[in-house]
Design a protein around this motif. Structure first.
Motif, PDB file in Angstrom:
ATOM      1  N   GLY A 138      -5.323  19.881  33.388  1.00 42.54           N
ATOM      2  CA  GLY A 138      -4.877  20.533  34.611  1.00 42.54           C
ATOM      3  C   GLY A 138      -3.753  19.836  35.344  1.00 42.54           C
ATOM      4  N   SER A 140      -0.677  19.631  34.075  1.00 40.77           N
ATOM      5  CA  SER A 140       0.580  20.272  33.685  1.00 40.77           C
ATOM      6  C   SER A 140       0.289  21.699  33.239  1.00 40.77           C
ATOM      7  CB  SER A 140       1.259  19.487  32.556  1.00 40.77           C
ATOM      8  OG  SER A 140       0.417  19.430  31.411  1.00 40.77           O
ATOM      9  N   ASN A 141       1.333  22.475  33.119  1.00 46.74           N
ATOM     10  CA  ASN A 141       1.173  23.881  32.756  1.00 46.74           C
ATOM     11  C   ASN A 141       1.029  24.097  31.250  1.00 46.74           C
ATOM     12  OD1 ASN A 141       1.379  24.723  35.443  1.00 46.74           O
ATOM     13  ND2 ASN A 141       3.627  24.735  35.342  1.00 46.74           N
ATOM     14  N   ASP A 142       1.236  23.044  30.454  1.00 48.66           N
ATOM     15  CA  ASP A 142       1.196  23.225  29.001  1.00 48.66           C
ATOM     16  C   ASP A 142      -0.216  23.140  28.428  1.00 48.66           C
ATOM     17  OD1 ASP A 142       0.625  20.550  29.180  1.00 48.66           O
ATOM     18  OD2 ASP A 142       2.517  19.850  28.323  1.00 48.66           O
TER      19      ASP A 142
END
Length: 330
Positions: A138, A140-142
């Motif tokens: 959670g 980062s968006n990756d």
């Protein structure tokens, strides 16, 4: 009854305060991975074990006789002001001095316990400072897991801690080494307690020291887990009581437990907790163990009563052979 409690910080303090009402033979095994506040400063400046959690345990075991409570109060006192001593606890500085003078943290802690008239013993889980590494989702968006290092970073992450590992700060490539006296205490105990406390930074680290993990698996002692009253922001936000047990099982699959103690009002779905406890081989015991006057703290008298019930035996001064003894369970 020979009781051993593993943990750190305020959670361990709560367990020790309750255990003092049951037996005088208490050993605290304390995490040594703290890197924040006064402890972190002393650790970085002097290369010593972080003393804060050790200080808390000693204060919890301080005797009311011979002025022990005064020493406990002094031990816990923090300096104010704006100078170099600001924020340091007196006990942290005293322990740091004992560590340097005696050169042996176990001997230093025994000497501090003697000074406080402590009812029991305090041991580090390792005689070298340790470092926590957390795998966190959670951030980062990756969707990738990120590794963060340090007790403060793990405890305060805005992400979700999925798993932790433990490393020696002096031997980064080597496995953490357990304090031999701590291992012996676990193997020789009648009952061993895990929790309450910061789940990822105070409770689980004990299971990641190989020799201590093996001792916890092998010991013939009754094993009791005490759950937190509320999820901890940063470490366990949104965790249900049963999720705490799931994480415990993930980090130590071979560990079997005999009882799980939880506050009745902190368990929204008792059936789920009972099922999770059964996965560890334990029975769940729900009782009113929270302090009604202080949010997030256990009531020591209520917790002591619940521990007696969890053990299924009453304290008696008569041994199994009928002879008078100095405190025996029957």
């Amino acid at each position: 009854m020979r009781a051993v409690a593993l943990g750190g910080g305020h959670g361990l303090h709560a367990t020790l305060t309750a255990l003092r009402r049951i037996t005088a033979d208490v050993t605290a095994v304390v995490t040594v991975a703290d890197d924040g506040g006064s402890s972190g400063r002393l650790r970085r400046e002097l290369g010593l074990l972080p003393p804060g959690d050790l200080r808390q345990a000693l204060a919890a075991l301080a005797s009311a006789d011979d002025g022990g409570t005064l020493w406990a109060e002094v031990f816990q006192h923090r300096f104010g002001g704006s100078g170099a001593l600001t924020g340091h606890a007196v006990g942290n500085l005293l322990l740091a001095g004992l560590f340097e003078v005696l050169g042996d943290p176990v001997a230093a802690l025994d000497e501090a316990a003697r000074l406080l008239g402590a009812s029991g013993r305090v041991l580090p889980m390792s005689t070298e400072p340790l470092e926590i590494e957390g795998e966190v989702s959670g951030l980062s968006n990756d969707g990738e897991l990120r590794t963060i290092r340090g007790q403060v970073a793990v405890a305060s992450t805005p992400g979700r801690v999925e798993r932790i590992e433990l490393r020696s700060s002096r031997r980064p490539e080597g496995a953490p080494t357990a304090c031999p006296q701590a291992v012996a205490a676990v193997l020789g105990a009648d009952v061993v307690f895990l929790g309450p406390g910061s789940w990822f930074t105070s409770v689980l680290p004990h299971l990641l020291v190989p020799e201590l993990h093996d001792a916890l698996v092998r010991t013939e002692a009754t094993k009791v887990v005490i759950l937190n009253l509320v999820p901890q922001p940063g470490e366990t936000p949104g965790f249900s009581p049963e999720r705490h047990l799931d994480v415990l099982c993930q980090h130590a699959p071979a560990l079997r437990v005999d009882a799980v103690i939880a506050d009745r009002s902190s368990v929204p779905t008792p059936a789920r907790l009972r099922d999770a406890a059964a996965e560890l081989g334990a029975r769940a015991l729900l009782a009113d163990v929270a302090d009604p006057n202080v949010v997030g703290l256990h009531d020591p008298d209520a917790l002591a009563d619940c521990v007696r019930e969890a053990l299924g035996r009453r304290w008696n001064a008569t041994g199994r052979d009928g002879e008078q003894q100095e405190g025996t369970w029957r």
